[in-house]
Design a protein around this motif. Structure first.
Motif, PDB file in Angstrom:
ATOM      1  N   UNK A  44      75.327 -97.709  29.850  1.00  0.00           N
ATOM      2  CA  UNK A  44      76.040 -97.250  31.043  1.00  0.00           C
ATOM      3  C   UNK A  44      75.114 -96.422  31.915  1.00  0.00           C
ATOM      4  N   UNK A  45      75.124 -96.631  33.239  1.00  0.00           N
ATOM      5  CA  UNK A  45      74.326 -95.767  34.111  1.00  0.00           C
ATOM      6  C   UNK A  45      74.885 -94.359  34.122  1.00  0.00           C
ATOM      7  N   UNK A  46      74.016 -93.407  34.343  1.00  0.00           N
ATOM      8  CA  UNK A  46      74.491 -92.032  34.333  1.00  0.00           C
ATOM      9  C   UNK A  46      75.378 -91.776  35.551  1.00  0.00           C
ATOM     10  N   UNK A  47      76.073 -90.661  35.511  1.00  0.00           N
ATOM     11  CA  UNK A  47      77.028 -90.327  36.563  1.00  0.00           C
ATOM     12  C   UNK A  47      76.350 -90.338  37.931  1.00  0.00           C
ATOM     13  N   UNK A  48      77.022 -90.918  38.914  1.00  0.00           N
ATOM     14  CA  UNK A  48      76.496 -91.015  40.258  1.00  0.00           C
ATOM     15  C   UNK A  48      75.987 -92.405  40.586  1.00  0.00           C
ATOM     16  N   UNK A  49      75.797 -93.246  39.563  1.00  0.00           N
ATOM     17  CA  UNK A  49      75.401 -94.639  39.773  1.00  0.00           C
ATOM     18  C   UNK A  49      74.200 -94.744  40.707  1.00  0.00           C
ATOM     19  N   UNK A  50      73.178 -93.977  40.407  1.00  0.00           N
ATOM     20  CA  UNK A  50      71.946 -94.030  41.175  1.00  0.00           C
ATOM     21  C   UNK A  50      71.368 -95.437  41.134  1.00  0.00           C
ATOM     22  N   UNK A  51      70.933 -95.936  42.277  1.00  0.00           N
ATOM     23  CA  UNK A  51      70.336 -97.264  42.337  1.00  0.00           C
ATOM     24  C   UNK A  51      68.878 -97.182  41.898  1.00  0.00           C
ATOM     25  N   UNK A  52      68.522 -98.036  40.944  1.00  0.00           N
ATOM     26  CA  UNK A  52      67.189 -98.005  40.348  1.00  0.00           C
ATOM     27  C   UNK A  52      66.479 -99.331  40.604  1.00  0.00           C
TER      28      UNK A  52
ATOM     29  N   UNK B   2      61.225-100.376  28.903  1.00  0.00           N
ATOM     30  CA  UNK B   2      61.291 -99.990  30.318  1.00  0.00           C
ATOM     31  C   UNK B   2      62.692-100.239  30.868  1.00  0.00           C
ATOM     32  N   UNK B   3      63.272-101.392  30.512  1.00  0.00           N
ATOM     33  CA  UNK B   3      64.608-101.729  30.998  1.00  0.00           C
ATOM     34  C   UNK B   3      65.639-100.705  30.540  1.00  0.00           C
ATOM     35  N   UNK B   4      65.582-100.303  29.281  1.00  0.00           N
ATOM     36  CA  UNK B   4      66.535 -99.320  28.771  1.00  0.00           C
ATOM     37  C   UNK B   4      66.335 -97.961  29.438  1.00  0.00           C
ATOM     38  N   UNK B   5      65.067 -97.578  29.657  1.00  0.00           N
ATOM     39  CA  UNK B   5      64.794 -96.312  30.331  1.00  0.00           C
ATOM     40  C   UNK B   5      65.300 -96.340  31.766  1.00  0.00           C
ATOM     41  N   UNK B   6      65.119 -97.472  32.446  1.00  0.00           N
ATOM     42  CA  UNK B   6      65.591 -97.608  33.831  1.00  0.00           C
ATOM     43  C   UNK B   6      67.114 -97.547  33.880  1.00  0.00           C
ATOM     44  N   UNK B   7      67.769 -98.225  32.940  1.00  0.00           N
ATOM     45  CA  UNK B   7      69.230 -98.235  32.926  1.00  0.00           C
ATOM     46  C   UNK B   7      69.810 -96.863  32.607  1.00  0.00           C
ATOM     47  N   UNK B   8      69.069 -96.054  31.865  1.00  0.00           N
ATOM     48  CA  UNK B   8      69.517 -94.701  31.576  1.00  0.00           C
ATOM     49  C   UNK B   8      69.473 -93.814  32.819  1.00  0.00           C
ATOM     50  N   UNK B   9      68.638 -94.211  33.807  1.00  0.00           N
ATOM     51  CA  UNK B   9      68.550 -93.444  35.048  1.00  0.00           C
ATOM     52  C   UNK B   9      69.694 -93.756  36.000  1.00  0.00           C
ATOM     53  N   UNK B  10      70.181 -94.982  35.951  1.00  0.00           N
ATOM     54  CA  UNK B  10      71.227 -95.387  36.884  1.00  0.00           C
ATOM     55  C   UNK B  10      71.478 -96.875  36.838  1.00  0.00           C
ATOM     56  N   UNK B  11      71.951 -97.420  37.938  1.00  0.00           N
ATOM     57  CA  UNK B  11      72.312 -98.836  38.037  1.00  0.00           C
ATOM     58  C   UNK B  11      71.080 -99.623  38.487  1.00  0.00           C
ATOM     59  N   UNK B  12      70.510-100.424  37.587  1.00  0.00           N
ATOM     60  CA  UNK B  12      69.322-101.202  37.941  1.00  0.00           C
ATOM     61  C   UNK B  12      69.748-102.332  38.873  1.00  0.00           C
ATOM     62  N   UNK B  13      69.324-102.246  40.122  1.00  0.00           N
ATOM     63  CA  UNK B  13      69.719-103.218  41.137  1.00  0.00           C
ATOM     64  C   UNK B  13      68.586-104.148  41.559  1.00  0.00           C
ATOM     65  N   UNK B  14      67.337-103.709  41.329  1.00  0.00           N
ATOM     66  CA  UNK B  14      66.171-104.514  41.711  1.00  0.00           C
ATOM     67  C   UNK B  14      65.140-104.450  40.585  1.00  0.00           C
TER      68      UNK B  14
END
Length: 269
Positions: free
Chosen positions: A4-12, A74-86
């Motif tokens: 799950x992306x962290x709160x705020x659904x930051x675009x990553x 890398x993918x898991x680390x990116x997804x932990x930051x937010x919503x991977x969109x690109x």
């Protein structure tokens, strides 16, 4: 499992091979669009240097694209930051030599980075993305024969075929992830400069000029979020490549003639 992306659904956005050149340019453009950019490169220091130049939030990570487990990390680390969109698979190597003279390690590295790097990166991206774009930076050389670049062209042709098939499969599965393939002509980067002294690099200089990094970045950014699954740059050079592939008898005669023009231009640089 998709974290799950962290709160705020930051675009990553994730960019491979972003320590320099096209990758660094793409990282800057994605940062300007408001993404938290995960900057990756086999050279971790170069990735960190790029990340420090970005205006927005950025995370630098070392990544050898030949390693599927490293992509997943890398993918898991990116997804932990937010919503991977690109996710941009940009990392590549350039090999130029007569096909029969290539070293064993050169053959292996070319396909591991240019082809398997795209495959592994795309799979890792699809694992963590709910929606968005996977952009694979391929090459015009994947559209037809490129004497002096047989390994490079074949590795890019495979990456292009994979990208197009994956896009269709995702659409059939009704998953809102688009796979885009950008096929630029020769770009004025350090990869090209490193091989420009070789006679086998003649075909690099058969166009009217080398593309700039900014031109490629602009084309790439125009594809993200669009319906355009593939773009060639410039289109007239792509038409020549496709003609060479469709008419191999003609290409066997014509391409060496064109290459001689490129050799004259290479020597005059």
């Amino acid at each position: 499992m998709q974290p799950e992306p962290r709160q705020g659904h930051l675009s990553v956005a994730v960019v491979t091979g972003a320590g320099r050149g096209i990758g660094a340019g793409l990282a800057a453009a994605l940062s300007a669009r408001g993404h938290h950019v995960v900057v990756t490169d086999v050279d971790g220091d170069a990735a960190q240097a790029t990340a420090e130049t970005l205006d927005g939030p950025a995370t630098a990570m070392p990544l050898d694209v030949r390693d599927p487990s490293a992509h997943r990390a890398v993918a898991l680390a990116a997804a932990a930051l937010g919503d991977v969109r690109v996710w941009v698979n940009n990392a590549g190597v350039l090999s130029t030599a007569p096909a029969w003279e290539a070293r064993d390690d050169e053959v292996t590295t070319t396909f591991e980075v240019n082809t398997l790097g795209v495959v592994h990166g795309s799979r890792a991206a699809v694992d963590v993305m709910r929606r968005g774009d996977v952009l694979n930076v391929v090459s015009l050389s994947g559209l037809g024969p490129t004497p002096g670049f047989a390994l490079y062209g074949a590795s890019k042709a495979a990456a292009l075929s994979y990208s197009q098939a994956l896009d269709i499969e995702l659409a059939s599965a009704r998953r809102p992830i688009r796979v885009r393939a950008l096929c630029p002509d020769v770009v004025d980067t350090s990869l090209v400069s490193a091989v420009a002294h070789r006679p086998s690099a003649a075909l690099l200089f058969t166009g009217t000029r080398l593309l700039s990094i900014d031109e490629v970045v602009d084309a790439a950014m125009g594809m993200i979020g669009s319906r355009r699954a593939m773009r060639t740059l410039p289109s007239w050079r792509a038409a020549l490549q496709r003609t060479s592939a469709a008419l191999p008898g003609l290409a066997r005669v014509a391409v060496p003639i064109v290459a001689r023009t490129g050799e004259r231009r290479r020597l005059s640089r």
